[in-house]
Design a protein around this motif. Structure first.
Motif, mmCIF file in Angstrom:
data_model
loop_
_atom_site.group_PDB
_atom_site.id
_atom_site.type_symbol
_atom_site.label_atom_id
_atom_site.label_comp_id
_atom_site.label_asym_id
_atom_site.label_seq_id
_atom_site.Cartn_x
_atom_site.Cartn_y
_atom_site.Cartn_z
ATOM 1 N N ASP A 42 54.983 -85.173 -6.919
ATOM 2 C CA ASP A 42 54.758 -85.358 -5.473
ATOM 3 C C ASP A 42 53.292 -85.248 -5.042
ATOM 4 O O ASP A 42 52.952 -85.676 -3.935
ATOM 5 N N GLN A 43 52.472 -84.609 -5.845
ATOM 6 C CA GLN A 43 51.035 -84.427 -5.503
ATOM 7 C C GLN A 43 50.832 -83.878 -4.087
ATOM 8 O O GLN A 43 50.091 -84.460 -3.273
ATOM 9 N N PRO A 44 51.477 -82.734 -3.752
ATOM 10 C CA PRO A 44 51.420 -82.239 -2.368
ATOM 11 C C PRO A 44 50.028 -81.811 -1.910
ATOM 12 O O PRO A 44 49.786 -81.729 -0.707
ATOM 13 N N PHE A 45 49.123 -81.542 -2.851
ATOM 14 C CA PHE A 45 47.794 -81.044 -2.446
ATOM 15 C C PHE A 45 46.688 -82.064 -2.731
ATOM 16 O O PHE A 45 45.516 -81.703 -2.798
ATOM 17 N N ASP A 142 32.126 -68.984 10.306
ATOM 18 C CA ASP A 142 31.710 -70.395 10.255
ATOM 19 C C ASP A 142 32.620 -71.211 9.326
ATOM 20 O O ASP A 142 32.712 -72.428 9.453
ATOM 21 N N LEU A 143 33.297 -70.530 8.376
ATOM 22 C CA LEU A 143 34.138 -71.252 7.415
ATOM 23 C C LEU A 143 35.588 -71.374 7.882
ATOM 24 O O LEU A 143 36.408 -72.002 7.216
ATOM 25 N N LEU A 144 35.893 -70.785 9.034
ATOM 26 C CA LEU A 144 37.280 -70.786 9.525
ATOM 27 C C LEU A 144 37.844 -72.176 9.858
ATOM 28 O O LEU A 144 39.003 -72.464 9.511
ATOM 29 N N PRO A 145 37.082 -73.061 10.518
ATOM 30 C CA PRO A 145 37.694 -74.274 11.048
ATOM 31 C C PRO A 145 38.397 -75.147 10.019
ATOM 32 O O PRO A 145 39.392 -75.801 10.309
ATOM 33 N N GLN A 146 37.894 -75.140 8.780
ATOM 34 C CA GLN A 146 38.463 -75.991 7.729
ATOM 35 C C GLN A 146 39.856 -75.528 7.277
ATOM 36 O O GLN A 146 40.649 -76.295 6.751
ATOM 37 N N ILE A 147 40.144 -74.223 7.481
ATOM 38 C CA ILE A 147 41.345 -73.631 6.857
ATOM 39 C C ILE A 147 42.621 -74.034 7.601
ATOM 40 O O ILE A 147 42.746 -73.805 8.796
ATOM 41 N N ARG A 148 43.577 -74.584 6.843
ATOM 42 C CA ARG A 148 44.875 -74.933 7.433
ATOM 43 C C ARG A 148 45.808 -73.719 7.481
ATOM 44 O O ARG A 148 46.613 -73.577 8.387
ATOM 45 N N GLY A 149 45.723 -72.907 6.448
ATOM 46 C CA GLY A 149 46.595 -71.739 6.372
ATOM 47 C C GLY A 149 46.658 -71.260 4.947
ATOM 48 O O GLY A 149 45.898 -71.727 4.094
ATOM 49 N N GLY A 150 47.568 -70.331 4.679
ATOM 50 C CA GLY A 150 47.656 -69.818 3.325
ATOM 51 C C GLY A 150 48.857 -68.927 3.116
ATOM 52 O O GLY A 150 49.794 -68.898 3.931
ATOM 53 N N ALA A 360 56.330 -68.680 -8.130
ATOM 54 C CA ALA A 360 57.078 -69.845 -7.643
ATOM 55 C C ALA A 360 57.084 -69.808 -6.114
ATOM 56 O O ALA A 360 56.874 -70.823 -5.443
ATOM 57 N N LEU A 361 57.293 -68.624 -5.562
ATOM 58 C CA LEU A 361 57.269 -68.483 -4.096
ATOM 59 C C LEU A 361 55.884 -68.799 -3.549
ATOM 60 O O LEU A 361 55.746 -69.436 -2.499
ATOM 61 N N GLN A 362 54.854 -68.351 -4.245
ATOM 62 C CA GLN A 362 53.482 -68.652 -3.800
ATOM 63 C C GLN A 362 53.268 -70.161 -3.748
ATOM 64 O O GLN A 362 52.757 -70.698 -2.761
ATOM 65 N N ALA A 363 53.636 -70.835 -4.834
ATOM 66 C CA ALA A 363 53.400 -72.279 -4.920
ATOM 67 C C ALA A 363 54.181 -73.010 -3.820
ATOM 68 O O ALA A 363 53.646 -73.882 -3.130
ATOM 69 N N MET A 364 55.442 -72.627 -3.638
ATOM 70 C CA MET A 364 56.267 -73.301 -2.621
ATOM 71 C C MET A 364 55.783 -72.971 -1.219
ATOM 72 O O MET A 364 55.822 -73.803 -0.317
ATOM 73 N N SER A 365 55.306 -71.735 -1.020
ATOM 74 C CA SER A 365 54.829 -71.340 0.308
ATOM 75 C C SER A 365 53.551 -72.091 0.658
ATOM 76 O O SER A 365 53.331 -72.463 1.815
ATOM 77 N N LEU A 366 52.713 -72.316 -0.341
ATOM 78 C CA LEU A 366 51.470 -73.052 -0.089
ATOM 79 C C LEU A 366 51.796 -74.485 0.340
ATOM 80 O O LEU A 366 51.197 -75.022 1.266
ATOM 81 N N ARG A 367 52.764 -75.062 -0.334
ATOM 82 C CA ARG A 367 53.185 -76.421 0.038
ATOM 83 C C ARG A 367 53.788 -76.420 1.449
ATOM 84 O O ARG A 367 53.494 -77.290 2.266
ATOM 85 N N TYR A 368 54.609 -75.417 1.713
ATOM 86 C CA TYR A 368 55.271 -75.300 3.031
ATOM 87 C C TYR A 368 54.235 -75.168 4.142
ATOM 88 O O TYR A 368 54.321 -75.851 5.174
ATOM 89 N N ASN A 370 51.132 -76.107 4.065
ATOM 90 C CA ASN A 370 50.345 -77.338 4.173
ATOM 91 C C ASN A 370 51.114 -78.418 4.931
ATOM 92 O O ASN A 370 50.538 -79.195 5.681
ATOM 93 N N GLU A 371 52.427 -78.448 4.749
ATOM 94 C CA GLU A 371 53.227 -79.495 5.407
ATOM 95 C C GLU A 371 53.547 -79.161 6.854
ATOM 96 O O GLU A 371 53.946 -80.025 7.618
ATOM 97 N N ASN A 372 53.402 -77.874 7.221
ATOM 98 C CA ASN A 372 53.850 -77.468 8.569
ATOM 99 C C ASN A 372 52.810 -76.718 9.390
ATOM 100 O O ASN A 372 53.120 -76.230 10.476
ATOM 101 N N TYR A 373 51.583 -76.601 8.906
ATOM 102 C CA TYR A 373 50.626 -75.702 9.558
ATOM 103 C C TYR A 373 50.359 -76.047 11.012
ATOM 104 O O TYR A 373 50.098 -75.171 11.831
ATOM 105 N N LYS A 374 50.495 -77.339 11.358
ATOM 106 C CA LYS A 374 50.170 -77.721 12.748
ATOM 107 C C LYS A 374 51.151 -77.120 13.736
ATOM 108 O O LYS A 374 50.805 -76.846 14.882
ATOM 109 N N GLU A 375 52.394 -76.926 13.293
ATOM 110 C CA GLU A 375 53.424 -76.379 14.204
ATOM 111 C C GLU A 375 53.568 -74.865 14.067
ATOM 112 O O GLU A 375 54.318 -74.240 14.812
#
Ligand code: ADE
Length: 420
Positions: A42-45, A142-150, A360-368, A370-375
């Motif tokens: 899927d290449q989510p990142f 100054d580095l905050l704006p780029q970050i989507r989440g984590g 596994a939870l870390q990897a899935m949470s990072l994907r989650y 990234n896919e939902n950070y705007k909401e």
């Protein structure tokens, strides 16, 4: 296009040893292997940079490789000066991952490596203990704006994030991986339970059976440490500040004492509270000659080493990772790994099969995220239950264990309130 930056590591020649370690854990991480296959597909990142601060040993290295397999450019640093393994760093750097980490840097260099990691301007972060997030929200805003989440790994980090959320400081969503069932029930309890004793045993090479072990704190980690101490034949004493947990420890069969009383009886001490000054001078004053102090909490603040040093006439290293403090009255007190988390600073961390679920939870949470950070809002976010369950189901499958499912009638029965 990946643009690996120049890594900062101790010794590139150590790569073959590190690679063997990573291959070993990979063979014991079936859930994460499954996720790697999904990520490759899927290449989510794709096109994103991910910064990771975790205890940089082999399981973490494999997580970094899985995130990279998902299309990310990965930059990784440690999350404790003594838990980084130089051979693992060398192997990762050879794999096209940017590594800014060394075993035992001084405090300034350790901090500098964290900052350098953030200066690569990541889109997503994985943090363990909250150092990346804290730097981003204090001196490097100054580095905050780029970050989507984590995503955050541990109890201590989540406490810090919740404090930030509460006072409105948090600037991006962070998924609380620690609070997922497949994390704390296994990693905190069975992972810490086993790896703490692995660290203490390999470092001291002393017997535990028949001795008195004092476990400070009866959270999920403390429960694991106490349970395994009992399994090794120790008399286990628990200290707690939470009345409910204290009753739980008592009913689990442990002696519950105040620290003032526990200080007089222990031969081994393991602090696992997440708080500071759990063992202080007033306790050390009453300890048995030869008592061995260790910490399993995230930060090295649980044993007050300043007070211990003040009470001592000398200090010397008596064995790798053990320091002997000679007190003015002639007693000797031993401290493992400078009071840093004993399972990682004097061991290899939790077993691979446990970190399999956590990462596994870390990897899935990072994907989650990234896919939902705007909401998501600028909040601490729970791991969705379906992801937690997916980890458990994959784990069971990898173990060859089948479980039952409810029939339609059974489901309806559970959901009805009419007379049963
Ligand atoms: N290995 C990597 N991260 C770890 C953690 N947080 N606890 C124990 N072992 C680990």
């Amino acid at each position: 296009m990946t643009t690996t930056l120049q890594s900062i590591i101790r010794d590139a020649a150590l790569a073959p040893e590190g690679k063997l370690k990573i291959d070993w854990v990979q063979a014991h991480m079936p859930v994460l292997n499954r996720i790697r296959e999904e990520f490759e597909r899927d290449q989510p990142f794709k096109g994103l940079r991910v910064a990771i601060s975790l205890h940089l040993e082999a399981k973490t290295a494999y997580l970094a490789k899985v995130v990279k397999a998902g299309g990310a450019e990965v930059v990784i640093t440690g999350s404790n000066p003594l838990s980084t393994q130089d051979d693992v760093c060398a192997a990762l750097a050879e794999e096209g991952i940017t590594v800014f980490a060394k075993y035992n840097p001084d405090a300034a260099e350790y901090k500098d490596l964290l900052v350098k990691t953030l200066e690569t301007k990541p889109d997503l972060i994985i943090d363990d203990g909250g150092d990346l997030v804290t730097i981003l929200h204090s001196e490097r805003r100054d580095l905050l704006p780029q970050i989507r989440g984590g995503a955050e790994e541990t109890t201590t980090g989540i406490l810090r994030l919740k404090a930030m959320e509460k006072d409105g400081s948090l600037q991006f969503p962070m998924v609380a991986v620690n609070d997922a069932f497949c994390k704390y029930l296994f990693d905190n309890r069975y992972g810490t339970g086993q790896s703490v004793w692995d660290g203490i045993n390999r470092t001291t090479n002393l017997v535990v059976a028949g001795k008195t072990v004092v476990v400070n704190g009866y959270g999920w980690c403390g429960k694991g440490v106490a349970m395994r101490a009992k399994g090794l034949g120790a008399n286990v004493v628990v200290t707690e500040v939470d009345a409910i947990r204290a009753v739980e420890a008592y009913m689990d069969g442990f002696t519950v004492l105040s620290m003032a009383d526990a200080a007089k009886v222990g031969e081994f001490y393991v602090t696992v509270t997440g708080n500071k000054d759990v063992i202080r001078g007033e306790h050390i004053a009453n300890m048995k000659d030869g008592a061995i102090l260790s910490n399993a909490g995230h930060f090295d603040v649980e044993v007050n080493l300043v007070e211990l040093a003040e009470m001592s006439v000398s200090k010397r290293t008596v064995r790798r990772n053990i320091e002997e403090y000679l007190l003015k009255d002639g007693r000797k007190i031993y401290v493992i790994a400078e009071g840093r988390l004993v399972n990682l600073a004097a061991g290899d961390g939790h077993p691979a099969e446990i970190m399999d679920m956590t990462f596994a939870l870390q990897a899935m949470s990072l994907r989650y995220v990234n896919e939902n950070y705007k909401e998501m809002g600028k909040q601490v976010i729970k791991v969705p239950y379906h992801l937690d369950e997916q980890v458990a189901r994959t784990k069971l499958e990898s173990l060859g264990i089948s479980i039952d499912t409810l029939s339609a009638e059974q489901k309806a029965y559970l959901e009805s309130w009419a007379a049963h």
